[in-house]
Design a protein around this motif. Structure first.
Motif, PDB file in Angstrom:
ATOM      1  N   VAL A   1      49.303  32.743  31.408  1.00  0.00           N
ATOM      2  CA  VAL A   1      50.667  32.638  32.079  1.00  0.00           C
ATOM      3  C   VAL A   1      50.315  32.697  33.439  1.00  0.00           C
ATOM      4  O   VAL A   1      49.835  33.667  33.957  1.00  0.00           O
ATOM      5  CB  VAL A   1      51.380  33.950  31.755  1.00  0.00           C
ATOM      6  N   PRO A   2      50.470  31.510  34.085  1.00  0.00           N
ATOM      7  CA  PRO A   2      50.084  31.446  35.548  1.00  0.00           C
ATOM      8  C   PRO A   2      51.127  32.240  36.413  1.00  0.00           C
ATOM      9  O   PRO A   2      52.307  32.553  36.087  1.00  0.00           O
ATOM     10  CB  PRO A   2      50.252  29.836  35.815  1.00  0.00           C
ATOM     11  N   VAL A   3      50.710  32.779  37.685  1.00  0.00           N
ATOM     12  CA  VAL A   3      51.484  33.629  38.317  1.00  0.00           C
ATOM     13  C   VAL A   3      51.478  33.096  39.935  1.00  0.00           C
ATOM     14  O   VAL A   3      50.511  32.473  40.363  1.00  0.00           O
ATOM     15  CB  VAL A   3      51.184  35.126  38.403  1.00  0.00           C
ATOM     16  N   ASP A   4      52.495  33.463  40.444  1.00  0.00           N
ATOM     17  CA  ASP A   4      52.609  32.875  42.003  1.00  0.00           C
ATOM     18  C   ASP A   4      52.003  34.203  42.916  1.00  0.00           C
ATOM     19  O   ASP A   4      51.568  33.799  44.011  1.00  0.00           O
ATOM     20  CB  ASP A   4      54.026  32.733  42.464  1.00  0.00           C
ATOM     21  N   LEU A   5      52.160  35.307  42.609  1.00  0.00           N
ATOM     22  CA  LEU A   5      51.649  36.475  43.487  1.00  0.00           C
ATOM     23  C   LEU A   5      51.101  37.387  42.571  1.00  0.00           C
ATOM     24  O   LEU A   5      51.644  38.096  41.388  1.00  0.00           O
ATOM     25  CB  LEU A   5      53.031  37.083  44.002  1.00  0.00           C
ATOM     26  N   ILE A   6      50.029  38.102  43.097  1.00  0.00           N
ATOM     27  CA  ILE A   6      49.230  39.196  42.747  1.00  0.00           C
ATOM     28  C   ILE A   6      49.364  40.398  43.419  1.00  0.00           C
ATOM     29  O   ILE A   6      48.679  40.139  44.471  1.00  0.00           O
ATOM     30  CB  ILE A   6      47.760  38.643  41.803  1.00  0.00           C
ATOM     31  N   ILE A   7      49.846  41.395  42.813  1.00  0.00           N
ATOM     32  CA  ILE A   7      49.652  42.808  43.583  1.00  0.00           C
ATOM     33  C   ILE A   7      48.599  43.495  42.924  1.00  0.00           C
ATOM     34  O   ILE A   7      48.816  43.977  41.653  1.00  0.00           O
ATOM     35  CB  ILE A   7      51.027  43.414  43.688  1.00  0.00           C
ATOM     36  N   THR A   8      47.421  43.705  43.754  1.00  0.00           N
ATOM     37  CA  THR A   8      46.296  44.447  42.897  1.00  0.00           C
ATOM     38  C   THR A   8      45.759  45.432  43.765  1.00  0.00           C
ATOM     39  O   THR A   8      45.879  45.581  45.065  1.00  0.00           O
ATOM     40  CB  THR A   8      45.269  43.588  42.718  1.00  0.00           C
ATOM     41  N   ASP A   9      45.146  46.508  42.935  1.00  0.00           N
ATOM     42  CA  ASP A   9      44.273  47.338  43.678  1.00  0.00           C
ATOM     43  C   ASP A   9      43.036  46.925  43.913  1.00  0.00           C
ATOM     44  O   ASP A   9      42.582  45.734  43.418  1.00  0.00           O
ATOM     45  CB  ASP A   9      44.146  48.713  42.635  1.00  0.00           C
ATOM     46  N   ILE A  10      42.316  47.656  44.761  1.00  0.00           N
ATOM     47  CA  ILE A  10      40.776  47.088  44.831  1.00  0.00           C
ATOM     48  C   ILE A  10      39.990  47.597  44.082  1.00  0.00           C
ATOM     49  O   ILE A  10      39.186  47.157  43.373  1.00  0.00           O
ATOM     50  CB  ILE A  10      40.604  47.595  46.823  1.00  0.00           C
TER      51      ILE A  10
ATOM     52  N   ILE B   1      40.610  38.469  43.371  1.00  0.00           N
ATOM     53  CA  ILE B   1      41.084  37.484  44.180  1.00  0.00           C
ATOM     54  C   ILE B   1      40.249  36.495  44.416  1.00  0.00           C
ATOM     55  O   ILE B   1      40.737  35.138  44.292  1.00  0.00           O
ATOM     56  CB  ILE B   1      41.740  38.369  45.762  1.00  0.00           C
ATOM     57  N   ARG B   2      38.819  36.465  44.543  1.00  0.00           N
ATOM     58  CA  ARG B   2      37.796  35.431  44.776  1.00  0.00           C
ATOM     59  C   ARG B   2      37.860  34.469  43.281  1.00  0.00           C
ATOM     60  O   ARG B   2      38.095  33.156  43.742  1.00  0.00           O
ATOM     61  CB  ARG B   2      36.437  35.904  44.926  1.00  0.00           C
ATOM     62  N   GLU B   3      38.132  35.033  42.334  1.00  0.00           N
ATOM     63  CA  GLU B   3      38.248  34.234  40.944  1.00  0.00           C
ATOM     64  C   GLU B   3      39.278  33.624  40.975  1.00  0.00           C
ATOM     65  O   GLU B   3      39.414  32.159  40.639  1.00  0.00           O
ATOM     66  CB  GLU B   3      37.820  35.207  39.745  1.00  0.00           C
ATOM     67  N   THR B   4      40.446  34.235  41.391  1.00  0.00           N
ATOM     68  CA  THR B   4      41.619  33.435  41.033  1.00  0.00           C
ATOM     69  C   THR B   4      41.737  32.229  42.093  1.00  0.00           C
ATOM     70  O   THR B   4      42.478  31.214  41.735  1.00  0.00           O
ATOM     71  CB  THR B   4      42.772  34.439  41.184  1.00  0.00           C
ATOM     72  N   LYS B   5      41.520  32.638  43.343  1.00  0.00           N
ATOM     73  CA  LYS B   5      41.434  31.502  44.514  1.00  0.00           C
ATOM     74  C   LYS B   5      40.767  30.186  43.805  1.00  0.00           C
ATOM     75  O   LYS B   5      41.243  29.230  44.240  1.00  0.00           O
ATOM     76  CB  LYS B   5      40.889  32.109  45.607  1.00  0.00           C
ATOM     77  N   ALA B   6      39.553  30.489  43.175  1.00  0.00           N
ATOM     78  CA  ALA B   6      38.933  29.208  42.530  1.00  0.00           C
ATOM     79  C   ALA B   6      39.487  28.484  41.770  1.00  0.00           C
ATOM     80  O   ALA B   6      39.601  27.267  41.664  1.00  0.00           O
ATOM     81  CB  ALA B   6      37.534  29.782  42.353  1.00  0.00           C
ATOM     82  N   ARG B   7      40.280  29.314  40.980  1.00  0.00           N
ATOM     83  CA  ARG B   7      41.294  28.495  39.864  1.00  0.00           C
ATOM     84  C   ARG B   7      42.610  28.043  40.536  1.00  0.00           C
ATOM     85  O   ARG B   7      42.957  26.941  40.223  1.00  0.00           O
ATOM     86  CB  ARG B   7      41.496  29.464  38.793  1.00  0.00           C
ATOM     87  N   ASN B   8      43.164  28.694  41.283  1.00  0.00           N
ATOM     88  CA  ASN B   8      44.386  28.426  41.970  1.00  0.00           C
ATOM     89  C   ASN B   8      44.350  28.759  43.305  1.00  0.00           C
ATOM     90  O   ASN B   8      44.943  29.848  43.620  1.00  0.00           O
ATOM     91  CB  ASN B   8      45.557  28.857  40.978  1.00  0.00           C
ATOM     92  N   PRO B   9      44.270  28.039  44.123  1.00  0.00           N
ATOM     93  CA  PRO B   9      44.430  28.495  45.613  1.00  0.00           C
ATOM     94  C   PRO B   9      45.640  28.838  46.332  1.00  0.00           C
ATOM     95  O   PRO B   9      45.638  29.082  47.242  1.00  0.00           O
ATOM     96  CB  PRO B   9      43.636  27.161  46.372  1.00  0.00           C
ATOM     97  N   TYR B  10      46.632  28.337  45.467  1.00  0.00           N
ATOM     98  CA  TYR B  10      48.004  28.506  45.992  1.00  0.00           C
ATOM     99  C   TYR B  10      48.548  29.861  45.537  1.00  0.00           C
ATOM    100  O   TYR B  10      49.618  30.288  45.913  1.00  0.00           O
ATOM    101  CB  TYR B  10      48.969  27.426  45.478  1.00  0.00           C
ATOM    102  N   THR B  11      47.819  30.852  44.789  1.00  0.00           N
ATOM    103  CA  THR B  11      48.334  32.008  44.486  1.00  0.00           C
ATOM    104  C   THR B  11      48.211  32.786  45.693  1.00  0.00           C
ATOM    105  O   THR B  11      47.090  33.003  46.250  1.00  0.00           O
ATOM    106  CB  THR B  11      47.317  32.607  43.207  1.00  0.00           C
ATOM    107  N   LYS B  12      48.990  33.774  45.881  1.00  0.00           N
ATOM    108  CA  LYS B  12      49.070  34.724  46.905  1.00  0.00           C
ATOM    109  C   LYS B  12      48.910  36.168  46.354  1.00  0.00           C
ATOM    110  O   LYS B  12      48.985  36.534  45.248  1.00  0.00           O
ATOM    111  CB  LYS B  12      50.543  34.810  47.517  1.00  0.00           C
ATOM    112  N   PHE B  13      48.445  36.964  47.381  1.00  0.00           N
ATOM    113  CA  PHE B  13      47.819  38.385  47.159  1.00  0.00           C
ATOM    114  C   PHE B  13      48.463  39.523  48.081  1.00  0.00           C
ATOM    115  O   PHE B  13      48.575  39.120  49.179  1.00  0.00           O
ATOM    116  CB  PHE B  13      46.532  38.556  47.204  1.00  0.00           C
ATOM    117  N   ILE B  14      48.771  40.692  47.522  1.00  0.00           N
ATOM    118  CA  ILE B  14      48.796  41.875  48.182  1.00  0.00           C
ATOM    119  C   ILE B  14      48.037  42.778  47.491  1.00  0.00           C
ATOM    120  O   ILE B  14      48.029  43.010  46.517  1.00  0.00           O
ATOM    121  CB  ILE B  14      50.285  42.374  48.171  1.00  0.00           C
ATOM    122  N   ILE B  15      47.152  43.287  48.430  1.00  0.00           N
ATOM    123  CA  ILE B  15      46.187  44.614  48.217  1.00  0.00           C
ATOM    124  C   ILE B  15      46.617  45.687  48.367  1.00  0.00           C
ATOM    125  O   ILE B  15      47.475  45.997  49.460  1.00  0.00           O
ATOM    126  CB  ILE B  15      45.040  44.422  49.033  1.00  0.00           C
ATOM    127  N   LEU B  16      46.614  46.788  47.426  1.00  0.00           N
ATOM    128  CA  LEU B  16      46.934  48.028  47.342  1.00  0.00           C
ATOM    129  C   LEU B  16      45.584  48.834  47.422  1.00  0.00           C
ATOM    130  O   LEU B  16      44.863  48.634  46.543  1.00  0.00           O
ATOM    131  CB  LEU B  16      47.977  48.445  46.222  1.00  0.00           C
TER     132      LEU B  16
END
Length: 519
Positions: A47-56, A67-82
């Motif tokens: 299930v590809p996603v547009d936004l990942i909200i993730t803890d560190i 984040i680094r691994e996802t960026k390598a697969r899909n550079p257009y995914t956005k992230f918010i860090i908690l």
């Protein structure tokens, strides 16, 4: 709707995030939740996603590693860090990875929602840029394809552009085809939407093709949809091309409500032969009129039946002239209708004899006008593709003349009669209101106002229309060169003559001669 994944090893945080934000209101939906980075990556494979909200800080894989691994697969995914840690190294690394925001726990909901709204605007801008890029790419490709089909592009430039625009150059067969769309004068004109129609055709045509086969569609300057069929195999191309063209033809007819005809050209063995195949298609279309019956798909190589038409005799012009002079509108209509009746059930007819006869009938009517306007004859002719439309044009032009000719005859004042006589006998000379007013002992401004009041047009327009009328007859009924004709009717600058002719006749002198082809 955008998809969101929540990644945190604290279940209460995840449940709180799901409940506290109105995701639907923000045009988002929760696509999944995960308790660490490895689980999130496994889910994103499905299930590809547009936004990942993730803890560190999470077991097995941290948020930054995710984040680094996802960026390598899909550079257009956005992230918010908690994070529960306000450490500069995490902030700095998050910024370097291009995260949207770095929020401390407990999360400030106003700040999170503001971040989400900011991302929504970014997504909208990205979508608009992508649409613009796609449109620019397609416009450029259409331009290159048109120039390739018309042989107006340098070979080196074409090879460079073809590689960039994904135009295949190493196939075994290249074949041109065309879809001609004819509306019914009701609703929107399909010609306004040709680029979109071509794009739709390409998507439909490429579904379910044999391996190694492909279709490219583009609109041309004549208002047709041109198609490029390519195949890696020389065997069995006729069948898949016909099936694909039939699907596209049906789809266009259903979407536009127009009638659609298809023509398939000759196959060539290299990309260099595509212009030749295009020429065979366009020549067939140029030489034929469609009947108002069921549409069809014609293969240029198999058109023996279309070459067996009997030559249709021209209209009885003496009888037609008399009907015009007598003002017998009903009889004129009957004459035109009977002339355009065709025996037999041929799906198409040779264009030249019918166009020539139609022009003769319309010019006969125009001869009754004192200042004939040829724009309403020759301008529409280039857009007529059916016999019935041709008949409708003839009736329209003839009736427009009859409506004005048989009203009360206008009596001109002696001064204006004198001006009209000068134009009739000396149209090839330099004429001006200034010289004529001196001869008539009138002020130029007064003579100009009097002329426009009585004749209904300016003196300059009247002279130009009269000259174009004479030029039209010479172009149609003599073999004189255009430059020679220009001089004979009073235009010593050929370029100026071309501009004036196009303005008053609606077509250029060359186009006029190509429309009216001598038998």
């Amino acid at each position: 709707m955008r998809s969101v994944m929540l990644v945190d090893d604290e279940p209460l945080i995840v449940k709180g995030m799901q409940a506290i934000i109105d995701w639907d209101q923000n045009n988002m939906q929760i696509a999944g939740t995960a308790c660490n980075g490895l689980e999130a990556l496994a889910m994103m494979d499905e299930v590809p996603v547009d936004l990942i909200i993730t803890d560190i800080m999470m077991p097995q894989m941290t948020g930054l590693e995710l984040i680094r691994e996802t960026k390598a697969r899909n550079p257009y995914t956005k992230f918010i860090i908690l994070s529960g840690y306000e450490e500069f190294k995490y902030v700095r690394e998050g910024i370097s990875l291009g995260v949207e925001n770095y929020l401390l726990k407990p999360v400030n909901m106003d700040e999170l929602e503001a971040t989400i709204k900011h991302m929504q605007r970014d997504w909208e801008h990205e979508e608009m840029r992508q649409i613009q890029m796609d449109q620019s790419w397609r416009i450029l490709r259409n331009n290159i394809l048109q120039r390739w089909a018309n042989e107006t592009i340098d070979a080196k430039e074409f090879r460079e552009r073809a590689q960039m625009l994904e135009i295949p150059m190493n196939k075994s067969t290249y074949c041109a085809a065309s879809l001609r769309i004819v509306g019914d004068d009701k609703g929107d004109d399909p010609q306004m939407y040709l680029p979109g129609i071509a794009e739709q055709c390409e998507q439909i045509g490429n579904k379910g093709l044999p391996d190694g086969c492909g279709i490219i569609c583009f609109p041309d300057q004549d208002g047709d949809i041109m198609l490029l069929f390519v195949s890696a195999d020389t065997e069995g191309s006729d069948e898949w091309q016909l099936q694909a063209l039939t699907k596209m033809k049906q789809a266009v007819a259903e979407d536009t409500g127009a009638r659609v005809w298809g023509v398939i050209g000759q196959s060539e063995s290299t990309y260099l032969g595509f212009p030749k195949s295009c020429k065979s298609v366009k020549l067939w279309l140029q030489n034929h009129l469609f009947m108002d019956c069921n549409t069809f798909i014609m293969q240029v190589e198999n058109e023996e039946a279309t070459n067996q038409h009997q030559e249709k005799p021209g209209p009885a012009m003496e009888q037609f002239h008399k009907l015009l002079r007598d003002g017998e509108g009903t009889e004129v209509d009957r004459f035109i209708d009977e002339f355009f009746i065709v025996e037999g059930k041929e799906p198409c007819l040779p264009r030249t004899p019918f166009f020539n006869s139609a022009i003769q009938l319309m010019l006969a009517a125009k001869e009754l006008e004192k200042t004939p306007d040829y724009g309403d004859i020759f301008g529409p002719l280039s857009r007529i593709h059916t016999l019935n439309k041709l008949k409708q044009l003839v009736r329209k032009v003839v009736h427009r003349t009859l409506d004005t000719y048989h009203t009360a005859e206008k009596t001109y004042s002696p001064h204006i009669m004198a001006v009209l006589e000068v134009v009739k006998n000396h149209y090839q000379d330099e004429l001006s209101l200034k010289t004529l007013s001196q001869r008539l002992e009138l002020h130029p401004n007064y003579l100009g106002q009097l002329f426009q009041q009585e004749v209904g047009t300016t003196f300059s327009d009247y002279v130009n229309q009269y000259r174009i009328e004479r030029a039209t007859h010479l172009l149609l009924y003599s073999d004189k060169k255009t430059a020679e004709i220009a001089g004979e009717v009073g235009y010593w600058d050929s370029t100026y003559f071309y501009r004036q002719f196009k303005k008053y006749a609606g077509v250029s002198p060359t186009e006029l001669r190509s429309i009216y082809m001598k038998k």
